[in-house]
Design a protein around this motif. Sequence first.
Motif, mmCIF file in Angstrom:
data_model
loop_
_atom_site.group_PDB
_atom_site.id
_atom_site.type_symbol
_atom_site.label_atom_id
_atom_site.label_comp_id
_atom_site.label_asym_id
_atom_site.label_seq_id
_atom_site.Cartn_x
_atom_site.Cartn_y
_atom_site.Cartn_z
ATOM 1 N N THR A 229 61.857 68.208 -25.884
ATOM 2 C CA THR A 229 61.502 67.822 -27.501
ATOM 3 C C THR A 229 62.333 66.489 -27.571
ATOM 4 O O THR A 229 63.382 66.571 -26.887
ATOM 5 C CB THR A 229 61.660 68.930 -28.824
ATOM 6 N N ASN A 301 59.470 59.324 -26.143
ATOM 7 C CA ASN A 301 58.984 59.821 -27.314
ATOM 8 C C ASN A 301 57.436 59.807 -27.524
ATOM 9 O O ASN A 301 56.924 59.132 -28.123
ATOM 10 C CB ASN A 301 59.625 59.105 -28.508
ATOM 11 N N ASP A 302 56.937 60.592 -26.408
ATOM 12 C CA ASP A 302 55.570 60.730 -26.476
ATOM 13 C C ASP A 302 55.047 62.150 -26.002
ATOM 14 O O ASP A 302 55.808 62.711 -25.277
ATOM 15 C CB ASP A 302 55.058 59.745 -25.471
ATOM 16 N N PRO A 303 54.132 62.772 -26.913
ATOM 17 C CA PRO A 303 54.099 64.088 -26.806
ATOM 18 C C PRO A 303 53.741 64.511 -25.287
ATOM 19 O O PRO A 303 54.099 65.592 -24.940
ATOM 20 C CB PRO A 303 52.882 64.547 -27.591
ATOM 21 N N THR A 304 52.787 63.772 -24.734
ATOM 22 C CA THR A 304 52.501 64.354 -23.356
ATOM 23 C C THR A 304 53.401 64.221 -22.268
ATOM 24 O O THR A 304 53.917 65.149 -21.590
ATOM 25 C CB THR A 304 51.259 63.151 -22.871
ATOM 26 N N LEU A 306 56.836 64.510 -23.051
ATOM 27 C CA LEU A 306 57.825 65.432 -23.405
ATOM 28 C C LEU A 306 57.343 66.629 -23.074
ATOM 29 O O LEU A 306 58.028 67.529 -22.546
ATOM 30 C CB LEU A 306 57.942 65.570 -24.996
ATOM 31 N N ALA A 307 55.775 66.980 -22.898
ATOM 32 C CA ALA A 307 55.350 68.216 -22.321
ATOM 33 C C ALA A 307 55.479 68.543 -20.915
ATOM 34 O O ALA A 307 55.785 69.693 -20.308
ATOM 35 C CB ALA A 307 53.729 68.323 -22.838
#
Length: 397
Positions: A229, A301-304, A306-307
């Motif tokens: 995160t 800072n991008d959800p994909t 970070l995943a």
Amino acid sequence: MNNVFMNTYNRLPVTFSKGEGSWLFDINGKKYLDLGSGIAVNCLGHNYPPLVKAVSQQAAKFLHVCNYYTSDVSAEFAEKLVQAAAPAGMKNVFLANSGAEANEGACKLARKYSLLKYGPGRHTIVTLRGSFHGRTITTLAATGQDKFHKDFGPFTEGFLHIPGNDIDALEKALDSKKVAGLLLEAIQGESGIIPQRSEFIAAAAKLCAERDILLIFDEIQTGIGRTGTFLALEQYKDADGKPLKADIVTLAKGIAGGIPAGAFLAGEKTSSVLVAGDHGSTFGGNPVAAAAGLVVLKTVNDPTFLAEISRKGEALIASLKQNPKVKEVRGKGLMIGLDIEKEAWPVLKAGITRAENKDCGLLILSAGVNTLRLLPQYFISDSEIKQGLDIISELID
Ligand SMILES: *Cc1c(COP(=O)(O)O)cnc(C)c1O
């Protein structure tokens, strides 16, 4: 050549001259798989083209303006950084150059907040045993490890160390007549990748909120996506089960992908405490560092993205847990510690000498006597992870 340096580092026998992705090359052309990223600094790997381009383009415009003014690039960097830390309750930022400076600034901010509201004497900052907060006289005072304290006293007053993960000790220490802040790492890096339990963090948040003691997260190693995160604290909840908010957050290490930079951010309570003349830094907000930091923020800072860090971390941890020579594995995302039976330092050395007679060397870090620390760059490929795991098995066998 090396004896012109002060003898402050226990160095391994290798001198690097170039890098590419997860790889570093020494002056003899031998290559090394880098699982340490310069201690979580080169988070986008070596020679990452967008980062190289941003830094070169900024260098061709101007390198520095002093803080009498601002620059387009540092203003944009500050804006994106505050946006990225908004889920943790952050409202504004001071740009510094290193982790120790970020923590120094955080301590100044906490002390002034308390002084304005409660008057003198309420200035203690509570920190945890095993913590690491920097090498200046004040951040050493904050650091809860005796081995750093010999020879350099007297230290800055007003720091109290308590055991981590101990809610009773915390409750006793957080005396609202004397304590201004609680400074902690969600996962202690330097002392062995030691996580604080979620119940402890929730209790800390509750006790701090009730007593108006500032909750300060040192995210210098855990931040900027390292644990999957943007900030590690996003993975914790407060005592009511709501997303955790901090009062102050400090960042450095990976913040500009390899250019020196640091920052401390302030939340609702603390964002207007410091005023003109209270704090400053000649280099803070340097345009080249800001240009680099912008690339890091836009990428990480991008959800994909970070995943993917979480996925790779889980795969690494699962494989390490299957290794019978590994006693324990701790960590989150791409911040991993593994306890081994042998001492860690000779393993680090063997990783270097491996390059002499095998396909490549391995760069790993230690954290404590028997703990190896892995902080690979975020773009590390699955096949590089596999290769790293194989070499680790070989070295600890
Ligand atoms: C590295 C580190 C620091 C100190 O950062 P410097 O840039 O070396 O001053 C402080 N806190 C934590 C958690 C760190 O990992």
